[in-house]
Write a protein that holds these residues in place. Structure first.
Motif, PDB file in Angstrom:
ATOM      1  N   LYS A  66      42.424  37.115  43.321  1.00  0.00           N
ATOM      2  CA  LYS A  66      42.293  38.057  44.217  1.00  0.00           C
ATOM      3  C   LYS A  66      41.717  37.343  45.330  1.00  0.00           C
ATOM      4  O   LYS A  66      42.212  37.502  46.515  1.00  0.00           O
ATOM      5  CB  LYS A  66      41.270  39.030  43.720  1.00  0.00           C
ATOM      6  CG  LYS A  66      41.071  40.291  44.598  1.00  0.00           C
ATOM      7  CD  LYS A  66      40.299  41.359  43.848  1.00  0.00           C
ATOM      8  CE  LYS A  66      40.131  42.474  44.898  1.00  0.00           C
ATOM      9  NZ  LYS A  66      39.336  43.504  44.170  1.00  0.00           N
ATOM     10  N   THR A  67      40.790  36.294  45.269  1.00  0.00           N
ATOM     11  CA  THR A  67      40.283  35.432  46.538  1.00  0.00           C
ATOM     12  C   THR A  67      41.196  34.777  47.051  1.00  0.00           C
ATOM     13  O   THR A  67      41.584  34.396  48.167  1.00  0.00           O
ATOM     14  CB  THR A  67      39.239  34.577  46.217  1.00  0.00           C
ATOM     15  OG1 THR A  67      38.179  35.415  45.395  1.00  0.00           O
ATOM     16  CG2 THR A  67      38.568  34.045  47.272  1.00  0.00           C
ATOM     17  N   ARG A  70      43.620  36.696  49.293  1.00  0.00           N
ATOM     18  CA  ARG A  70      42.829  37.176  50.420  1.00  0.00           C
ATOM     19  C   ARG A  70      43.021  36.003  51.457  1.00  0.00           C
ATOM     20  O   ARG A  70      43.161  36.038  52.769  1.00  0.00           O
ATOM     21  CB  ARG A  70      41.422  37.520  50.087  1.00  0.00           C
ATOM     22  CG  ARG A  70      40.736  38.126  51.350  1.00  0.00           C
ATOM     23  CD  ARG A  70      40.846  39.645  51.750  1.00  0.00           C
ATOM     24  NE  ARG A  70      40.540  40.347  50.618  1.00  0.00           N
ATOM     25  CZ  ARG A  70      39.515  40.844  50.420  1.00  0.00           C
ATOM     26  NH1 ARG A  70      38.344  40.811  51.168  1.00  0.00           N
ATOM     27  NH2 ARG A  70      39.265  41.720  49.279  1.00  0.00           N
TER      28      ARG A  70
END
Length: 331
Positions: A66-67, A70
């Motif tokens: 997820k990071t 982003r």
């Protein structure tokens, strides 16, 4: 002369080095440790491949992906695999437009850049098979119509190595679609202390939100991917990669060896490994570094070898030691 060569390599891999530096810095603000995992995850994206992350729950597998999404400015979707998950739940379905007699295709979760499939081995075989076309051809066929997936489409799937109740083992055809199998282990004691300190100091919004990750500059990821694909491979290294793949097919403790697709994957990941070392050419050590994550899920041990305590990593380490290193390879 050596200074000129170093300068040339730095210029050749400018985008890659900038990307790697930013990934390590920004992800390090959210993820404590897991340096090898972070490197291999970004390698999968740079090589346009998919990755299978294996580790027990609670060690930041989902948070890492997820990071990364982003940071790279890519779309992210998460699918929780369950025994009753149907293909239409992730691919999409054709629905009737209200007030009309026409149908339209409603896109599923796969229509994203980074797709995280949590506990993929809990999907029933029919749903696992539905991912094959997506992973290989980056498209979905519904009612005879092909729908293209985003160009950055990458599957990151997780599985728990200790909980097998209610699971469906991935077939070899599906495993071969994964470029890498990444082992995610427990953090060290100092890293675990850092995790506690970060969460205690957070305001409750979550580490990812509080970190305020700034996406990389537009075009940097595409430029880095092009640089990795341009890493020079000498003819001797082609032979070395093929020799390793072919040796697995005749190794006495292996029932199933590496496929030609596995050899291609080995070359791609070795190129990424060279880029991480700041080189625009391949050396044998790059190939050796790529062998375990690329081949550990593509080989099958004989039952008697498993009973004797062998595992894929141990056997592949022996295979590497049994293949002569080309002396004339780039240095």
């Amino acid at each position: 002369m050596s200074e000129e060569i170093s300068f040339t390599h730095a210029e050749t891999l400018r985008a890659t080095q900038e990307l790697i530096s930013q990934v390590r810095t920004e992800l390090g603000r959210v993820i404590a440790g897991q340096n090898d995992v972070i490197e291999q995850v970004i390698m999968a994206v740079l090589c346009q491949g998919h990755a299978l992350l294996e580790g027990v729950p609670g060690i930041a597998k989902t948070l890492t992906v997820k990071t990364l999404g982003r940071l790279l400015g890519l779309g992210f979707q998460r699918v929780q695999a369950t025994p009753d998950l149907m293909p239409a739940d992730i691919l999409g379905t054709t629905i009737l437009k209200p007030g009309t007699d026409t149908f339209t295709f409603h896109h599923g979760a796969v229509f994203t850049d980074l797709l995280l499939v949590d506990e993929i081995n809990r999907m029933p075989p029919r749903t696992q098979a539905a991912l094959l076309e997506c992973m290989e051809e980056r498209q979905v066929t519904a009612d005879g119509v092909r729908h293209a997936l985003p160009s950055w489409f990458t599957v990151f799937a997780t599985q728990n190595p200790v909980d097998f109740e209610g699971t469906y083992p991935l077939p070899e055809a599906q495993l071969d679609r994964f470029l890498l199998k990444i082992r995610v282990s427990y953090p060290s004691e100092s890293e675990e202390l850092q995790i506690l300190q970060r969460h205690h100091a957070s305001g409750g919004a979550g580490l990812l939100e509080e970190a305020a990750i700034v996406p990389v500059s537009e075009g940097l990821l595409a430029a880095a991917r092009a640089e990795v694909r341009a890493i020079r491979v000498e003819p001797e290294l082609y032979g070395y990669i093929v020799a390793i793949a072919r040796r697995t097919r005749e190794w006495p403790t292996l029932l199933l060896g590496a496929s030609p697709r596995a050899a291609l994957s080995l070359m791609l990941v070795a190129q990424a490994a060279a880029a991480f070392e700041g080189r625009d050419y391949l050396v044998p050590d790059d190939v050796k570094r790529a062998v375990l994550p690329v081949l550990r899920h593509r080989v099958m041990l004989k039952p008697e070898a498993e009973l004797e305590g062998f595992d894929a990593d141990r056997v592949l380490t022996d295979v590497i030691a049994g293949v002569p290193v080309p002396r004339d390879a780039a240095k």
